[in-house]
Write a protein that holds these residues in place. Sequence first.
Motif, PDB file in Angstrom:
ATOM      1  N   LYS A 170     -25.014 -29.565  57.210  1.00  0.00           N
ATOM      2  CA  LYS A 170     -25.950 -29.676  56.162  1.00  0.00           C
ATOM      3  C   LYS A 170     -25.231 -29.117  55.426  1.00  0.00           C
ATOM      4  O   LYS A 170     -24.958 -29.725  53.665  1.00  0.00           O
ATOM      5  N   GLU A 171     -24.697 -27.897  55.194  1.00  0.00           N
ATOM      6  CA  GLU A 171     -24.335 -26.791  53.911  1.00  0.00           C
ATOM      7  C   GLU A 171     -22.914 -27.499  53.794  1.00  0.00           C
ATOM      8  O   GLU A 171     -22.570 -27.665  52.204  1.00  0.00           O
ATOM      9  N   GLN A 172     -21.482 -28.266  54.713  1.00  0.00           N
ATOM     10  CA  GLN A 172     -20.755 -28.634  54.710  1.00  0.00           C
ATOM     11  C   GLN A 172     -20.579 -30.591  53.982  1.00  0.00           C
ATOM     12  O   GLN A 172     -20.166 -31.225  53.331  1.00  0.00           O
ATOM     13  N   GLU A 226     -14.652 -35.806  56.310  1.00  0.00           N
ATOM     14  CA  GLU A 226     -13.723 -34.657  55.653  1.00  0.00           C
ATOM     15  C   GLU A 226     -12.314 -36.022  55.733  1.00  0.00           C
ATOM     16  O   GLU A 226     -12.397 -35.791  54.547  1.00  0.00           O
ATOM     17  N   SER A 245     -22.298 -40.388  41.615  1.00  0.00           N
ATOM     18  CA  SER A 245     -21.432 -40.031  42.751  1.00  0.00           C
ATOM     19  C   SER A 245     -20.828 -41.281  42.272  1.00  0.00           C
ATOM     20  O   SER A 245     -20.025 -41.566  41.844  1.00  0.00           O
ATOM     21  N   PRO A 251      -9.494 -28.941  45.019  1.00  0.00           N
ATOM     22  CA  PRO A 251     -11.266 -29.341  46.556  1.00  0.00           C
ATOM     23  C   PRO A 251     -11.608 -29.733  47.596  1.00  0.00           C
ATOM     24  O   PRO A 251     -11.531 -28.820  48.226  1.00  0.00           O
ATOM     25  N   TYR A 302     -12.921 -26.361  49.664  1.00  0.00           N
ATOM     26  CA  TYR A 302     -13.407 -27.326  50.959  1.00  0.00           C
ATOM     27  C   TYR A 302     -13.231 -26.123  51.725  1.00  0.00           C
ATOM     28  O   TYR A 302     -14.464 -25.796  52.527  1.00  0.00           O
ATOM     29  N   MET A 350     -21.156 -29.608  50.357  1.00  0.00           N
ATOM     30  CA  MET A 350     -20.031 -29.205  49.351  1.00  0.00           C
ATOM     31  C   MET A 350     -18.732 -30.661  49.645  1.00  0.00           C
ATOM     32  O   MET A 350     -18.356 -30.542  48.808  1.00  0.00           O
ATOM     33  N   ALA A 351     -19.396 -31.198  50.842  1.00  0.00           N
ATOM     34  CA  ALA A 351     -18.297 -32.824  50.879  1.00  0.00           C
ATOM     35  C   ALA A 351     -18.444 -33.282  49.600  1.00  0.00           C
ATOM     36  O   ALA A 351     -18.257 -34.031  48.995  1.00  0.00           O
ATOM     37  N   LEU A 352     -19.695 -34.250  49.901  1.00  0.00           N
ATOM     38  CA  LEU A 352     -20.642 -34.542  48.664  1.00  0.00           C
ATOM     39  C   LEU A 352     -19.330 -34.158  47.830  1.00  0.00           C
ATOM     40  O   LEU A 352     -19.151 -35.217  46.055  1.00  0.00           O
ATOM     41  N   GLU A 353     -20.198 -32.743  46.932  1.00  0.00           N
ATOM     42  CA  GLU A 353     -18.932 -32.278  45.823  1.00  0.00           C
ATOM     43  C   GLU A 353     -17.704 -32.386  45.367  1.00  0.00           C
ATOM     44  O   GLU A 353     -17.154 -32.617  44.257  1.00  0.00           O
ATOM     45  N   ALA A 354     -17.395 -31.815  46.902  1.00  0.00           N
ATOM     46  CA  ALA A 354     -15.909 -32.459  46.668  1.00  0.00           C
ATOM     47  C   ALA A 354     -15.191 -34.114  46.767  1.00  0.00           C
ATOM     48  O   ALA A 354     -14.450 -34.101  45.661  1.00  0.00           O
ATOM     49  N   ASN A 355     -16.407 -34.683  47.242  1.00  0.00           N
ATOM     50  CA  ASN A 355     -16.027 -36.119  47.000  1.00  0.00           C
ATOM     51  C   ASN A 355     -15.914 -36.502  45.338  1.00  0.00           C
ATOM     52  O   ASN A 355     -15.273 -37.034  44.855  1.00  0.00           O
ATOM     53  N   PHE A 356     -17.145 -36.003  45.220  1.00  0.00           N
ATOM     54  CA  PHE A 356     -17.364 -36.569  43.700  1.00  0.00           C
ATOM     55  C   PHE A 356     -16.361 -35.350  42.374  1.00  0.00           C
ATOM     56  O   PHE A 356     -15.597 -36.075  41.730  1.00  0.00           O
TER      57      PHE A 356
END
Lengths: 338, 338, 338, 338, 338
Positions: C256-258, C182, B268, D195, D199, C261-267
């Motif tokens: 943790k799951e969120q 978020e 990232s 995204p 999310y 997902m947040a890291l992925e969305a951020n990316f």
Amino acid sequence: MCKFVKNENKNRMNGIVDCGIYAHGRRIKQVDELKEVDEALINNDKFVWLRLKDPDEELLTDIQNRFGLHELAIEDAHRAHQRPKFESYGSTYFIVLRTIKADEEQNRLDFGETHFFLGKNFIISIRHRSPVPFDDVRTRCEASPLLLEKGAGFVLYAIMDFIVDQYFPIINVLEEELDKLEHKIFKEKYRRETPAQIYRLKCRIIDIKRSVSPLIDICNKLMRYDSELIDSDIRNYFRDIYDHSIRINEMLESTKEQLSMALEANFSLTAINQNEVSKKFAGWAAIIGVPTMIAGIYGMNFTNMPELQWKYGYPFAIGLIVTACGLLYYFFRRSGWL
Amino acid sequence: MCKFVKNENKNRMNGIVDCGIYAHGRRIKQVDELKEVDEALINNDKFVWLRLKDPDEELLTDIQNRFGLHELAIEDAHRAHQRPKFESYGSTYFIVLRTIKADEEQNRLDFGETHFFLGKNFIISIRHRSPVPFDDVRTRCEASPLLLEKGAGFVLYAIMDFIVDQYFPIINVLEEELDKLEHKIFKEKYRRETPAQIYRLKCRIIDIKRSVSPLIDICNKLMRYDSELIDSDIRNYFRDIYDHSIRINEMLESTKEQLSMALEANFSLTAINQNEVSKKFAGWAAIIGVPTMIAGIYGMNFTNMPELQWKYGYPFAIGLIVTACGLLYYFFRRSGWL
Amino acid sequence: MCKFVKNENKNRMNGIVDCGIYAHGRRIKQVDELKEVDEALINNDKFVWLRLKDPDEELLTDIQNRFGLHELAIEDAHRAHQRPKFESYGSTYFIVLRTIKADEEQNRLDFGETHFFLGKNFIISIRHRSPVPFDDVRTRCEASPLLLEKGAGFVLYAIMDFIVDQYFPIINVLEEELDKLEHKIFKEKYRRETPAQIYRLKCRIIDIKRSVSPLIDICNKLMRYDSELIDSDIRNYFRDIYDHSIRINEMLESTKEQLSMALEANFSLTAINQNEVSKKFAGWAAIIGVPTMIAGIYGMNFTNMPELQWKYGYPFAIGLIVTACGLLYYFFRRSGWL
Amino acid sequence: MCKFVKNENKNRMNGIVDCGIYAHGRRIKQVDELKEVDEALINNDKFVWLRLKDPDEELLTDIQNRFGLHELAIEDAHRAHQRPKFESYGSTYFIVLRTIKADEEQNRLDFGETHFFLGKNFIISIRHRSPVPFDDVRTRCEASPLLLEKGAGFVLYAIMDFIVDQYFPIINVLEEELDKLEHKIFKEKYRRETPAQIYRLKCRIIDIKRSVSPLIDICNKLMRYDSELIDSDIRNYFRDIYDHSIRINEMLESTKEQLSMALEANFSLTAINQNEVSKKFAGWAAIIGVPTMIAGIYGMNFTNMPELQWKYGYPFAIGLIVTACGLLYYFFRRSGWL
Amino acid sequence: MCKFVKNENKNRMNGIVDCGIYAHGRRIKQVDELKEVDEALINNDKFVWLRLKDPDEELLTDIQNRFGLHELAIEDAHRAHQRPKFESYGSTYFIVLRTIKADEEQNRLDFGETHFFLGKNFIISIRHRSPVPFDDVRTRCEASPLLLEKGAGFVLYAIMDFIVDQYFPIINVLEEELDKLEHKIFKEKYRRETPAQIYRLKCRIIDIKRSVSPLIDICNKLMRYDSELIDSDIRNYFRDIYDHSIRINEMLESTKEQLSMALEANFSLTAINQNEVSKKFAGWAAIIGVPTMIAGIYGMNFTNMPELQWKYGYPFAIGLIVTACGLLYYFFRRSGWL
């Protein structure tokens, strides 16, 4: 030596490779015609070891009747293309294993199958598309009369052990390929083919896993089933194969995990490369752009531009350009962009 | 002191490191020749503790006959390269553990193996490629006669505890390396080597996990098996090792999970860096491009360009250029592109 | 009030915080010296509640002998740094829990430990590095004489409940931090720190999970074990803690799951940003490049360039440039590049 | 009709919505005051159906005493905010379910709770923040006297079925939103919000899953527990709910999996877009850069540049520029960069 | 032939496709009116095979009464849209399977359902939206009187086998599509549609998996349940279907895993492409930028620029430009940027 064994490549009668009758750990008779086994099958002290290769339907039907095998198992044995499995049909076990052979010339794996019927006093092995014959296994078995005396279960162990031992070199090759890939990714410059190679290696591991992982369950059943088909002294031996299967599985698992990590690392490095390309490009673009800008300014057509009349105007401009480029170069170098 | 113990580096007879006979929690006899153990093996009050290191085949065969061990276990003990496991051969247990030692000079881990045969009144430990001898364990055991009195099972516990305790420093080193990586990723500028370092650390964890995770199952079996080989008072002690194994596993698991997260975070940040490089480049390209454009316009050769004749045309143009660049710089700065 | 309770900060004798003898749901005696408990320990109607904090080895040895505790458990209780666990030593239970306290000033979590020995008529609680004393629990317990009458098991429940209740505010803080992240990711412009913050939050969750998840198993054992140590009426109460543990685990799991997902969305958003930067840059590069090109053409030195002699050549060129730029701007605007 | 049912919005006495006594599948009495139920509770042929909504503590205490409920369950029923669960307190079951209602105006989900106490001859349902009353369920139950005759278990089934049926429309809405997202990702141009939308949809699924997945376990227990609280004929009906729960779970699982895939695909497409932007930019940069270069060359001030004197030098240069641009355009077009 | 079978497309009476009574492995009677089956249902030697297609509610109610089926099962059979499942209602089994048919023209899969009621002497099959009739199955069954003699269980096996066999071509098509995608990704230039195609293929696999994976559990139950509904000789046959289900699942699993890997590899290649585009662009930008810079310098208007007066100044400048470009080209070529 029975007449149909002579030459693997010769046209074997019906697909029978070898057939012998064993008693007290010794081969007491070479069977030339199948009907000779009938006497042995009703004698508790003897057992028959029958080896087939790609048998035709007729032979299988004959064997089914003679040995009392279940129709569904015979159907499976004929069609092949089974996944490795263990099935108990009351007094008979039907076992399917996969054999793997690396075809190095064509850089691919050849998957074959070996089926087993294990009964109270017989073992039948059927090879499908698996090139390596079990002559070595026979030699090895007959060299251990004390174990062979325990019955056909030991023969099953010996062949399974032989097949599983052939998995190890395959996996070693995979691990070497992974090492090469690692080297390519981390040491050399990135290459376009790397993702494809990682992909192919992973697919290969998935294929092998599908052949190997059911083995754990098969061995477990052979170790636990408290049946008279396998002598209790022999059961410990299957634990050995069980152990090998777990080890192979673990090796495949970690190779696969490392490949996933390698793909990610490769991807990270591609992104870092991109970063470096962008920085280099930006640096040189500035080093070319600044002289162009300065030259552009002294190319303006104003009537009143004192520098243009200077005696050393031109060298001054060139000096200005060279100095600017030098400073830029130094600056980019220091901050790691060039 | 028996004659073959003197010096680890000396050529030991047959690979025997030490052998003693214990009774009522005390070492009552130092064994110099293996045949001396026979009397102890049939005496319920005594037990033999035999320590081997890389024994040759001949010695193993002698031991197999004398102690009544299973052929398959002896084969495993000879070949080594086993995965950690517990196997019960009726009246004997065969246990394989991995030893790990950090070779700090070469920055790699050395994996060794220790095998155990535990019988009713004997324990045999066999070290393979594992450098640390068990002299300390012997000292510690002999200092607890009340527990040593419970039989060979306590010796097994003591050695296992000793081996497992050596895992902790290894894992602490891994955790420190993770901390260093974290610092590199989040605090310093990104580095090309980070993905490779994460990859290598993860591979190392996979290797260690393969050595450690089977321990949980081994301890479980030692705790639960209700056999006379291990005194019920001693079984609680294996729970201690079980507990350690679980903790080590958890530590490895979370280190591995953090590494995956670190790789993602690193990736990232690479992308964010790329973004910043692009913006900076765009900003400076504009600041160089605009003067070039203005200069180009005043470099046109139209006969009728009033500005060119102005007295202060040239300063005006330079002023225009400087103003444009200043505005661009201010604008880019404010919006965070520079 | 016994003499050593007065002040938590005062130098307590041996680490004892409080000790009382209970009978029929009431505290019948304040113990000043440990030897006073001996009489209660052999009386089925009474039970002893002993609270310790960071006890020294001497005190622990005294307690071990007096209460008949297992050497291994005492060792664990002394060394601390255990993972949460439940161990049954025949007539005694040994339980380890983690306490968590948010140190808001330093923005980190302080992990402590509380150990319990539960016997037929005693409960010993030992706090390690856990700052909150159990005075409130004592008050609450003594307010429910009907339940306290059921024995020491109820005290165990009361303290466990108290510890688990302290987890919830910790998790609420985590959830709030996730909300803030978020908001940062989706509403504000991207920030360089986001990946690091996601990483740290995830590490924190892993840490807490390691403290909380073994609780489920511990409660399960306390609910199911059909021992006389815990009254059957009290067992239902542990189901309450079990329930809380599952809820906390679920909350941690989904947070943790969120975060993943947040890291992925951020990316993803970083990549989209990169896209937008590239487009904007391309657009403006064209708008600067085209005038430069036109100016370049009219800067050529051909003798025969009719436009150069036109009266309105210069305004025409400027008009051409402005029109071209205007068209480009309009075009890029429409297609979303600017 | 009892006096306190009239109007849901009216201030209900103590939170009681409805209360009836049933016998032989028929409602035989409308209860106005709680004490009237006492007689029914000791009569094996009758059962009480009591419906509450957000009851206050006083009412709950009254009910606890009257129906003999466990203190811990009452506490849970009062505090609400429980996860769905099934708890057996000897002769009573305590069940917690989540109700979900889509608040379409505000585009969010409202989660409520319904608690049940099921005893030998009573069922109590308690709604917390769940807006839909169970009047329809009552009507439907009373229309099936043959099943209602089997006891309070059927009422439990009927309400659970009613609650679970309300999950399906929620999930359909999620699936529709996924379809819209797919369309946006694959058909339209990429959007910045995608995204965030993925999310949010995933978070919503996690929330619903936490409400739905415990249902499988709850139904399993209701089906298997061989207690007299639920008639064996009714148990089959819970299998129906079990089936629904599994289906809902599967739908949520695959929607979630598809969302993960969609995020990845979206990300891939962003990268491909970036690629295309870069190519387009490169192409146009060349088409602007080449004329600038040619013009620059003919803008040089060498005294001896023959082309400058040519009659058609200027048209020649323009032609050269147009040709170069044309060729570049053709070339980039063919290779897909423009 | 009964009157309502004639034509599948004709309006069948009530949805009955075929109905026959079997005894001793032979069809002894063609049933024209449902009431004729009553006599067979109470005769242990006979069994009824009733085939329905999209029956209306009236017919189902008639069948429910005549065959003694459970209300809930009939409801499911009427509503369809069930997930594959096995339910035992005491003396009857209710089984739901999914049928899949590839609609190649529209490039989509048509999912249908087949429900079964298996009783002691009847089997009812109900097709919903599944186009392929079971006439072939009937032919095949009646050709094996020895197995058909074992009762209705064999018919169940035969139909299930028929349905499962239809899954294989579907999966082969998926595997072929994966092969095509692999080719596109690794051999051809990247395409915008690839992520969408991978996404769609994966969604399709998820859909099929939901239809196939419950089969394993269903077969397991049919194999293990020791009921008189299925003859013990027939139970082995369900192992065959079990085996097929596991194989299909494995194929789907590995196809799915390969697709995930393919998406990742595709993404990696997109990034590598981006890298290459950037490098190419940088290279050509330099090759165009350097002449522009040189030309700019010689376009400066200094009065004293000796080169401008040189006789061969212009060719010298051109030569300089060509040399610079050549060197750049050579340099970029060698380092792989062009």
